[in-house]
Scaffold this motif. Sequence first.
Motif, PDB file in Angstrom:
ATOM      1  N   TYR A 225       0.837  -1.200   0.000  1.00  0.00           N
ATOM      2  CA  TYR A 225       0.000   0.000   0.000  1.00  0.00           C
ATOM      3  C   TYR A 225       0.872   1.250   0.000  1.00  0.00           C
ATOM      4  O   TYR A 225       0.631   2.205  -0.760  1.00  0.00           O
ATOM      5  N   LEU A 226       1.901   1.244   0.847  1.00  0.00           N
ATOM      6  CA  LEU A 226       2.837   2.373   0.860  1.00  0.00           C
ATOM      7  C   LEU A 226       3.584   2.484  -0.466  1.00  0.00           C
ATOM      8  O   LEU A 226       3.820   3.590  -0.973  1.00  0.00           O
ATOM      9  N   GLN A 227       3.921   1.343  -1.033  1.00  0.00           N
ATOM     10  CA  GLN A 227       4.685   1.332  -2.277  1.00  0.00           C
ATOM     11  C   GLN A 227       3.878   1.880  -3.445  1.00  0.00           C
ATOM     12  O   GLN A 227       4.445   2.363  -4.422  1.00  0.00           O
ATOM     13  N   SER A 228       2.554   1.838  -3.337  1.00  0.00           N
ATOM     14  CA  SER A 228       1.712   2.354  -4.413  1.00  0.00           C
ATOM     15  C   SER A 228       1.925   3.855  -4.619  1.00  0.00           C
ATOM     16  O   SER A 228       1.589   4.401  -5.674  1.00  0.00           O
ATOM     17  N   TYR A 229       2.485   4.520  -3.619  1.00  0.00           N
ATOM     18  CA  TYR A 229       2.802   5.943  -3.743  1.00  0.00           C
ATOM     19  C   TYR A 229       4.163   6.167  -4.418  1.00  0.00           C
ATOM     20  O   TYR A 229       4.519   7.303  -4.716  1.00  0.00           O
TER      21      TYR A 229
ATOM     22  N   ARG B  19      -5.578   1.617  -4.448  1.00  0.00           N
ATOM     23  CA  ARG B  19      -4.365   1.276  -3.700  1.00  0.00           C
ATOM     24  C   ARG B  19      -4.582   0.009  -2.875  1.00  0.00           C
ATOM     25  O   ARG B  19      -3.686  -0.827  -2.759  1.00  0.00           O
ATOM     26  N   ILE B  20      -5.764  -0.125  -2.287  1.00  0.00           N
ATOM     27  CA  ILE B  20      -6.067  -1.336  -1.524  1.00  0.00           C
ATOM     28  C   ILE B  20      -6.089  -2.554  -2.429  1.00  0.00           C
ATOM     29  O   ILE B  20      -5.567  -3.618  -2.075  1.00  0.00           O
ATOM     30  N   LEU B  21      -6.684  -2.396  -3.624  1.00  0.00           N
ATOM     31  CA  LEU B  21      -6.712  -3.503  -4.587  1.00  0.00           C
ATOM     32  C   LEU B  21      -5.304  -3.872  -5.029  1.00  0.00           C
ATOM     33  O   LEU B  21      -4.955  -5.058  -5.132  1.00  0.00           O
ATOM     34  N   TYR B  22      -4.461  -2.853  -5.272  1.00  0.00           N
ATOM     35  CA  TYR B  22      -3.060  -3.103  -5.655  1.00  0.00           C
ATOM     36  C   TYR B  22      -2.330  -3.834  -4.544  1.00  0.00           C
ATOM     37  O   TYR B  22      -1.598  -4.810  -4.786  1.00  0.00           O
ATOM     38  N   ALA B  23      -2.534  -3.381  -3.292  1.00  0.00           N
ATOM     39  CA  ALA B  23      -1.864  -4.024  -2.158  1.00  0.00           C
ATOM     40  C   ALA B  23      -2.314  -5.474  -2.011  1.00  0.00           C
ATOM     41  O   ALA B  23      -1.496  -6.367  -1.721  1.00  0.00           O
TER      42      ALA B  23
ATOM     43  N   GLU C 236       2.851  10.185 -17.405  1.00  0.00           N
ATOM     44  CA  GLU C 236       2.092  10.823 -16.336  1.00  0.00           C
ATOM     45  C   GLU C 236       1.274   9.760 -15.605  1.00  0.00           C
ATOM     46  O   GLU C 236       0.443   9.076 -16.210  1.00  0.00           O
ATOM     47  N   LEU C 237       1.534   9.605 -14.347  1.00  0.00           N
ATOM     48  CA  LEU C 237       0.872   8.576 -13.572  1.00  0.00           C
ATOM     49  C   LEU C 237      -0.409   9.118 -12.948  1.00  0.00           C
ATOM     50  O   LEU C 237      -0.393  10.179 -12.321  1.00  0.00           O
ATOM     51  N   PRO C 238      -1.522   8.419 -13.165  1.00  0.00           N
ATOM     52  CA  PRO C 238      -2.772   8.894 -12.558  1.00  0.00           C
ATOM     53  C   PRO C 238      -2.730   8.750 -11.043  1.00  0.00           C
ATOM     54  O   PRO C 238      -2.093   7.850 -10.515  1.00  0.00           O
ATOM     55  N   ASP C 239      -3.407   9.657 -10.372  1.00  0.00           N
ATOM     56  CA  ASP C 239      -3.506   9.553  -8.917  1.00  0.00           C
ATOM     57  C   ASP C 239      -4.480   8.431  -8.578  1.00  0.00           C
ATOM     58  O   ASP C 239      -5.655   8.473  -8.961  1.00  0.00           O
ATOM     59  N   LEU C 240      -3.982   7.437  -7.883  1.00  0.00           N
ATOM     60  CA  LEU C 240      -4.823   6.300  -7.531  1.00  0.00           C
ATOM     61  C   LEU C 240      -5.743   6.666  -6.376  1.00  0.00           C
ATOM     62  O   LEU C 240      -5.352   7.373  -5.449  1.00  0.00           O
ATOM     63  N   LYS C 241      -6.943   6.161  -6.438  1.00  0.00           N
ATOM     64  CA  LYS C 241      -7.860   6.327  -5.332  1.00  0.00           C
ATOM     65  C   LYS C 241      -7.530   5.298  -4.255  1.00  0.00           C
ATOM     66  O   LYS C 241      -6.837   4.319  -4.492  1.00  0.00           O
ATOM     67  N   LYS C 242      -8.068   5.542  -3.065  1.00  0.00           N
ATOM     68  CA  LYS C 242      -7.795   4.639  -1.947  1.00  0.00           C
ATOM     69  C   LYS C 242      -8.209   3.215  -2.281  1.00  0.00           C
ATOM     70  O   LYS C 242      -7.499   2.259  -1.951  1.00  0.00           O
ATOM     71  N   LYS C 243      -9.326   3.042  -2.957  1.00  0.00           N
ATOM     72  CA  LYS C 243      -9.809   1.719  -3.339  1.00  0.00           C
ATOM     73  C   LYS C 243      -8.814   1.029  -4.268  1.00  0.00           C
ATOM     74  O   LYS C 243      -8.559  -0.173  -4.151  1.00  0.00           O
TER      75      LYS C 243
ATOM     76  N   VAL D 117      11.417  -0.463   1.086  1.00  0.00           N
ATOM     77  CA  VAL D 117       9.969  -0.574   0.878  1.00  0.00           C
ATOM     78  C   VAL D 117       9.633  -1.426  -0.335  1.00  0.00           C
ATOM     79  O   VAL D 117       8.538  -1.365  -0.873  1.00  0.00           O
ATOM     80  N   THR D 118      10.586  -2.235  -0.778  1.00  0.00           N
ATOM     81  CA  THR D 118      10.334  -3.184  -1.861  1.00  0.00           C
ATOM     82  C   THR D 118      10.441  -4.583  -1.284  1.00  0.00           C
ATOM     83  O   THR D 118      11.541  -5.092  -1.098  1.00  0.00           O
ATOM     84  N   PRO D 119       9.314  -5.229  -0.992  1.00  0.00           N
ATOM     85  CA  PRO D 119       9.336  -6.538  -0.336  1.00  0.00           C
ATOM     86  C   PRO D 119       9.594  -7.666  -1.313  1.00  0.00           C
ATOM     87  O   PRO D 119       8.769  -8.545  -1.506  1.00  0.00           O
ATOM     88  N   PHE D 120      10.751  -7.636  -1.952  1.00  0.00           N
ATOM     89  CA  PHE D 120      11.057  -8.623  -2.973  1.00  0.00           C
ATOM     90  C   PHE D 120      12.374  -9.314  -2.671  1.00  0.00           C
ATOM     91  O   PHE D 120      13.204  -8.826  -1.927  1.00  0.00           O
ATOM     92  N   CYS D 121      12.570 -10.471  -3.320  1.00  0.00           N
ATOM     93  CA  CYS D 121      13.868 -11.134  -3.260  1.00  0.00           C
ATOM     94  C   CYS D 121      14.806 -10.459  -4.256  1.00  0.00           C
ATOM     95  O   CYS D 121      14.411  -9.576  -5.016  1.00  0.00           O
ATOM     96  N   SER D 122      16.060 -10.908  -4.289  1.00  0.00           N
ATOM     97  CA  SER D 122      17.048 -10.265  -5.144  1.00  0.00           C
ATOM     98  C   SER D 122      16.694 -10.370  -6.621  1.00  0.00           C
ATOM     99  O   SER D 122      16.896  -9.432  -7.392  1.00  0.00           O
ATOM    100  N   CYS D 123      16.128 -11.504  -7.040  1.00  0.00           N
ATOM    101  CA  CYS D 123      15.782 -11.674  -8.456  1.00  0.00           C
ATOM    102  C   CYS D 123      14.687 -10.700  -8.882  1.00  0.00           C
ATOM    103  O   CYS D 123      14.658 -10.247 -10.026  1.00  0.00           O
ATOM    104  N   SER D 124      13.770 -10.388  -7.988  1.00  0.00           N
ATOM    105  CA  SER D 124      12.692  -9.456  -8.310  1.00  0.00           C
ATOM    106  C   SER D 124      13.169  -8.007  -8.287  1.00  0.00           C
ATOM    107  O   SER D 124      12.532  -7.134  -8.880  1.00  0.00           O
ATOM    108  N   SER D 125      14.270  -7.744  -7.592  1.00  0.00           N
ATOM    109  CA  SER D 125      14.796  -6.385  -7.520  1.00  0.00           C
ATOM    110  C   SER D 125      15.574  -6.005  -8.768  1.00  0.00           C
ATOM    111  O   SER D 125      15.689  -4.814  -9.093  1.00  0.00           O
TER     112      SER D 125
END
Length: 337
Positions: free
Chosen positions: A67-71, A200-204, A191-198, A99-107
Amino acid sequence: MQIWTAIWNFFQYQILGMKWLDGLIQTGLSALGLDTNSRWIGSLQFFLYDVIKITVLLCFLIFVISYLQSYFPPERSKRILGRFHGIWANCISALLGTVTPFCSCSSIPLFIGFTSAGLPVGVTFSFLISSPMVDLGSLLLLVSIFGAKVAILYVVVGLIVAVIGGTLIEKLHMEKYVESFILTAGSVDIELPDLKKKDRILYAKEQMLTTFKKVFPYILIGVGIGAVIHNWIPEEWVAAVLGSKNPFGVLLATLVGVPIYADIFGTIPIAEALFYKGAQLGSILSFMMAVTTLSLPSIIMLRKAVKPKLLALFVVICTVGIIIVGYVFNALQTFII
């Protein structure tokens, strides 16, 4: 002061550590007529407890972190990093990796994207080092096992290794050893659209499910190995190899950890079992860092993006840093636990 200590202990052991769950599982196994003092049932109890505990904490933490990463999507992260220069850029890059909860391969794909966008190679390497080694999830999981002092110090030294490593690569002007297709790829600012709270929750939620599916097999393997260590391997064996009487324990733990592919969530159960069997803290943390930062699959992937000289320097910097951190933690163990 005693009240705050009691509150913190409750948070550490009952909320993060879920000691109540361990007791509940033990009661349940006993109610089934099973002897929890036997090795087999003790291993089953350890396995069930750690799998459930890590799964619950993992899902919660990944959801919050995502959720934090969505920002901070890649384009926005690139713009943030572009505002800083010198060692401050390395510091921000290393912090961004937490704030990137990934393993090394995903980074590595993110590392390639940042490098293609024109960010200094030393700055992007600070991100690449810190991303798998240090994250907010590992901080709380380490608190649940080793306590706050160890967890915070682990994060701090991990960030220091990332900053120093990236700065050294920058000072040595190693950008010429990045593969040419990475340097010439460029990037397109969108240009990245501003995500709504909903949104961001779906992304998380999606990130949580995707990450969980990816790491859960390693959690099962790690907890299985931890259960074997915890209930079947004699303490004197672990102490002889990774205890205070073996001055080469840190070196051995680092070398053993390099070929293993897992993320920190899979290594924590092994670390927990080794710790309670008498292994030194620094040796355990060196093993964890080596597994999460220098796994062979990630090195193979990174070779596609950088030339052998830069790859070798990256491995040497990480290895030396991990070994130094291990010996520092061994020396400080009596003061922080």
